[in-house]
Design a protein around this motif. Structure first.
Motif, PDB file in Angstrom:
ATOM      1  N   ALA A   7       0.817  -1.217   0.000  1.00  0.00           N
ATOM      2  CA  ALA A   7       0.000   0.000   0.000  1.00  0.00           C
ATOM      3  C   ALA A   7       0.852   1.269   0.000  1.00  0.00           C
ATOM      4  N   LEU A   8       1.964   1.243   0.721  1.00  0.00           N
ATOM      5  CA  LEU A   8       2.811   2.432   0.789  1.00  0.00           C
ATOM      6  C   LEU A   8       3.656   2.628  -0.466  1.00  0.00           C
ATOM      7  N   ASN A   9       3.753   1.595  -1.291  1.00  0.00           N
ATOM      8  CA  ASN A   9       4.554   1.691  -2.523  1.00  0.00           C
ATOM      9  C   ASN A   9       3.717   1.435  -3.773  1.00  0.00           C
ATOM     10  N   ILE A  10       2.400   1.637  -3.666  1.00  0.00           N
ATOM     11  CA  ILE A  10       1.512   1.377  -4.796  1.00  0.00           C
ATOM     12  C   ILE A  10       1.825   2.285  -5.976  1.00  0.00           C
ATOM     13  N   ASP A  11       2.342   3.498  -5.683  1.00  0.00           N
ATOM     14  CA  ASP A  11       2.662   4.432  -6.763  1.00  0.00           C
ATOM     15  C   ASP A  11       3.884   3.988  -7.566  1.00  0.00           C
ATOM     16  N   VAL A  12       4.653   3.050  -7.037  1.00  0.00           N
ATOM     17  CA  VAL A  12       5.800   2.497  -7.762  1.00  0.00           C
ATOM     18  C   VAL A  12       5.443   1.156  -8.397  1.00  0.00           C
ATOM     19  N   ILE A  13       4.678   0.341  -7.657  1.00  0.00           N
ATOM     20  CA  ILE A  13       4.359  -1.005  -8.122  1.00  0.00           C
ATOM     21  C   ILE A  13       3.453  -0.980  -9.342  1.00  0.00           C
ATOM     22  N   VAL A  14       2.386  -0.178  -9.290  1.00  0.00           N
ATOM     23  CA  VAL A  14       1.416  -0.165 -10.395  1.00  0.00           C
ATOM     24  C   VAL A  14       2.034   0.330 -11.702  1.00  0.00           C
ATOM     25  N   PRO A  15       2.787   1.461 -11.720  1.00  0.00           N
ATOM     26  CA  PRO A  15       3.426   1.862 -12.985  1.00  0.00           C
ATOM     27  C   PRO A  15       4.383   0.805 -13.529  1.00  0.00           C
ATOM     28  N   ALA A  16       5.079   0.082 -12.632  1.00  0.00           N
ATOM     29  CA  ALA A  16       5.982  -0.974 -13.099  1.00  0.00           C
ATOM     30  C   ALA A  16       5.205  -2.097 -13.782  1.00  0.00           C
ATOM     31  N   ILE A  17       4.070  -2.487 -13.189  1.00  0.00           N
ATOM     32  CA  ILE A  17       3.238  -3.534 -13.814  1.00  0.00           C
ATOM     33  C   ILE A  17       2.687  -3.050 -15.151  1.00  0.00           C
ATOM     34  N   GLU A  18       2.242  -1.782 -15.205  1.00  0.00           N
ATOM     35  CA  GLU A  18       1.716  -1.229 -16.457  1.00  0.00           C
ATOM     36  C   GLU A  18       2.788  -1.209 -17.541  1.00  0.00           C
ATOM     37  N   ALA A  19       4.021  -0.897 -17.144  1.00  0.00           N
ATOM     38  CA  ALA A  19       5.108  -0.845 -18.126  1.00  0.00           C
ATOM     39  C   ALA A  19       5.464  -2.232 -18.635  1.00  0.00           C
ATOM     40  N   VAL A  20       5.444  -3.227 -17.738  1.00  0.00           N
ATOM     41  CA  VAL A  20       5.814  -4.580 -18.146  1.00  0.00           C
ATOM     42  C   VAL A  20       4.764  -5.192 -19.065  1.00  0.00           C
ATOM     43  N   PHE A  21       3.479  -5.043 -18.700  1.00  0.00           N
ATOM     44  CA  PHE A  21       2.407  -5.687 -19.468  1.00  0.00           C
ATOM     45  C   PHE A  21       1.764  -4.751 -20.495  1.00  0.00           C
ATOM     46  N   ARG A  22       2.236  -3.497 -20.522  1.00  0.00           N
ATOM     47  CA  ARG A  22       1.741  -2.515 -21.491  1.00  0.00           C
ATOM     48  C   ARG A  22       0.221  -2.372 -21.428  1.00  0.00           C
ATOM     49  N   VAL A  23      -0.265  -2.154 -20.215  1.00  0.00           N
ATOM     50  CA  VAL A  23      -1.689  -1.937 -19.992  1.00  0.00           C
ATOM     51  C   VAL A  23      -1.867  -0.630 -19.236  1.00  0.00           C
ATOM     52  N   ARG A  24      -3.099  -0.126 -19.236  1.00  0.00           N
ATOM     53  CA  ARG A  24      -3.421   1.087 -18.496  1.00  0.00           C
ATOM     54  C   ARG A  24      -4.613   0.782 -17.613  1.00  0.00           C
ATOM     55  N   PHE A  25      -4.399   0.758 -16.298  1.00  0.00           N
ATOM     56  CA  PHE A  25      -5.460   0.399 -15.378  1.00  0.00           C
ATOM     57  C   PHE A  25      -6.533   1.477 -15.258  1.00  0.00           C
ATOM     58  N   LEU A  26      -6.151   2.739 -15.345  1.00  0.00           N
ATOM     59  CA  LEU A  26      -7.092   3.846 -15.133  1.00  0.00           C
ATOM     60  C   LEU A  26      -7.023   4.837 -16.291  1.00  0.00           C
ATOM     61  N   PRO A  27      -7.675   4.560 -17.407  1.00  0.00           N
ATOM     62  CA  PRO A  27      -7.714   5.537 -18.504  1.00  0.00           C
ATOM     63  C   PRO A  27      -8.408   6.821 -18.055  1.00  0.00           C
ATOM     64  N   ARG A  28      -7.862   7.964 -18.414  1.00  0.00           N
ATOM     65  CA  ARG A  28      -8.408   9.239 -17.947  1.00  0.00           C
ATOM     66  C   ARG A  28      -9.812   9.510 -18.486  1.00  0.00           C
ATOM     67  N   ASP A  29     -10.127   8.961 -19.676  1.00  0.00           N
ATOM     68  CA  ASP A  29     -11.446   9.232 -20.236  1.00  0.00           C
ATOM     69  C   ASP A  29     -12.523   8.318 -19.666  1.00  0.00           C
ATOM     70  N   VAL A  30     -12.159   7.390 -18.761  1.00  0.00           N
ATOM     71  CA  VAL A  30     -13.122   6.485 -18.143  1.00  0.00           C
ATOM     72  C   VAL A  30     -13.256   6.779 -16.659  1.00  0.00           C
ATOM     73  N   TYR A  31     -12.116   6.957 -15.975  1.00  0.00           N
ATOM     74  CA  TYR A  31     -12.126   7.168 -14.528  1.00  0.00           C
ATOM     75  C   TYR A  31     -11.876   8.637 -14.199  1.00  0.00           C
ATOM     76  N   PHE A  32     -12.199   8.985 -12.940  1.00  0.00           N
ATOM     77  CA  PHE A  32     -12.011  10.357 -12.496  1.00  0.00           C
ATOM     78  C   PHE A  32     -10.536  10.741 -12.445  1.00  0.00           C
ATOM     79  N   ILE A  33      -9.672   9.755 -12.173  1.00  0.00           N
ATOM     80  CA  ILE A  33      -8.247  10.009 -12.038  1.00  0.00           C
ATOM     81  C   ILE A  33      -7.486   9.019 -12.908  1.00  0.00           C
ATOM     82  N   SER A  34      -6.211   9.294 -13.149  1.00  0.00           N
ATOM     83  CA  SER A  34      -5.425   8.442 -14.042  1.00  0.00           C
ATOM     84  C   SER A  34      -4.326   7.677 -13.309  1.00  0.00           C
ATOM     85  N   GLU A  35      -4.147   7.912 -12.009  1.00  0.00           N
ATOM     86  CA  GLU A  35      -3.134   7.214 -11.230  1.00  0.00           C
ATOM     87  C   GLU A  35      -3.794   6.549 -10.024  1.00  0.00           C
TER      88      GLU A  35
END
Length: 420
Positions: free
Chosen positions: A348-376
């Motif tokens: 939880a304290l390192n979610i801002d590092v873990i999630v971008p790393a997973i997105e970079a490895v699998f080339r996915v976007r968990f929170l698209p800005r045009d769908v969710y209120f926030i993008s991170e």
């Protein structure tokens, strides 16, 4: 040398389950099952802490971004305010009020070329807008001081500007709902505006629909003589509902006083409901892990019946036998709960590092800005949630040990040693 109580020493030894080689395979299997039970509890606790932290962070981040554009309290009327300066001074003198600014709000259509978008039209007083919102700090092009009365300049949200293909200095056409009566009928009122600024609040809903004018220009388009309301900022957003009630009792009944929690009640209620449901669902994961703990202890009791019988013949009471297996179960539950809390906090304290790393490895976007209120993906770890989850897990572990430990206490020595 001081030794541990006998039940504590034996209970902790059974947790490791190391015995003579003749039954080493069976003991090794029980050790494996104990490890699985501990890991199951740890994963359940960690999952619940991470999900609650992310949902807390999501709610806090969206709320803060909302309130960077919206005001804590809005005072509105059906038409326009008469002596709004005196009313603003009266509100500003109230306790906990730190800023007051006039506003004009309406809906409209912005068009440029062949593109047309619906917008939330807002008229502000540039000199005082910084007292009630963070909009003056969110400019990525231009400045709020570019809004001059009579110039009919407009500030667009960044996403709205991209949709219209508008840049600094471009002209866009605004159509407002109020129309003019002509021989051909009622015609929509239209005005050409020049883009004098672009803001990016980080909140897609507002960045894609917000158009800001000087309040006098907005009032002129809507045929108003004065602002349609006041925006109020207080020193503690959590006390906004209470302060709004105090202002409502103080001001004339013709004025409506609304705080931010009422304006966005449906959204916040939905988030709270979702958080409660996720808590219940993920609690079931911990419950399943405690069921594994029950089976582990029952298997341990069955395998240790000879040991139990020997201890009973040497004078051990049923209560002592029961405490041995209670300690074993509590040790597994405590280790699983502590491990889960540690793992959950680490993620939880390192979610801002873990999630971008997973997105970079699998080339996915968990929170698209045009769908969710926030993008991170945000995270807000709260001590109350961590303690609640940890204590709940440990409490379920206590319940899981009651039946196996009582069963161990009822083992009859003669029956247990008959086939040994």
């Amino acid at each position: 040398m001081k030794t541990l109580p006998i039940e504590l020493e034996i209970g902790l030894r059974y947790t490791r389950s190391k015995r003579r080689k003749a039954v080493g395979k069976q003991d090794g299997f029980l050790s494996f099952i104990s490890a699985i039970s501990t890991a199951g509890i740890a994963l359940g606790v960690a999952s619940l802490i991470v999900v609650l932290s992310v949902m807390n962070g999501f709610q806090k981040d969206v709320r803060d971004r909302m309130l960077s554009v919206l005001s804590h309290i809005e005072i509105t009327t059906a038409d326009s305010m008469g002596d709004w300066q005196s009313l603003a001074k009266k509100v500003a003198t109230q306790a906990h009020v730190v800023g007051v600014a006039p506003m004009v709000t309406s809906q409209g259509l912005l068009s440029r070329g062949g593109t047309m978008r619906g917008v939330a039209l807002r008229g502000v007083l540039p000199a005082e807008e910084g007292q009630v919102s963070d909009i003056p700090k969110q400019f990525v092009a231009g400045s709020i001081n570019n809004l001059q009365a009579g110039s009919f300049g407009v500030v667009l949200g960044a996403e709205l500007a991209n949709m219209l293909g508008a840049r600094m200095g471009d002209r866009v056409n605004l159509i407002v709902p109020e129309g003019d009566l002509t021989p051909a009928g009622v015609m929509p009122r239209m005005r050409s505006l020049q883009v004098v600024g672009i803001v990016d609040s980080g909140h897609y809903e507002y960045d894609s629909s917000l158009a800001i004018l000087h309040w006098q220009d907005a009032a002129a388009l809507l045929r108003l003589n004065n602002p349609s309301g006041l925006r109020v900022k207080v020193d503690d957003m959590q006390r906004a509902p209470e302060i709004a009630q105090q202002l409502s009792a103080l001001l004339p009944q013709a004025l409506w006083v609304t705080d931010w929690s009422r304006s966005n009640r449906n959204w916040f209620a939905a988030v709270q409901t979702e958080k409660k449901m996720m808590f219940i669902i993920l609690t079931l994961i911990i419950a399943v892990a405690t069921f594994n703990l029950v089976s582990t202890l029952v298997m341990t009791v069955n395998q240790k019946q000879a040991d139990i019988a020997i201890m009973r013949t040497m004078g051990a009471s049923p209560g002592l036998i029961q405490r041995i297996f209670l300690i074993q179960g509590l040790a597994i539950g405590l280790m699983g709960s502590l491990a889960g809390v540690g793992l959950g906090l680490l993620i939880a304290l390192n979610i801002d590092v873990i999630v971008p790393a997973i997105e970079a490895v699998f080339r996915v976007r968990f929170l698209p800005r045009d769908v969710y209120f926030i993008s991170e993906l945000p995270s807000d770890v709260r001590l109350s949630d961590v303690l609640t989850v940890g204590l709940m897990s440990f409490g379920l572990s206590i319940l899981a040990t009651l039946y196996p430990s009582r069963r161990a206490a009822k083992v009859q020595p003669a029956e247990a040693l008959r086939y040994e």
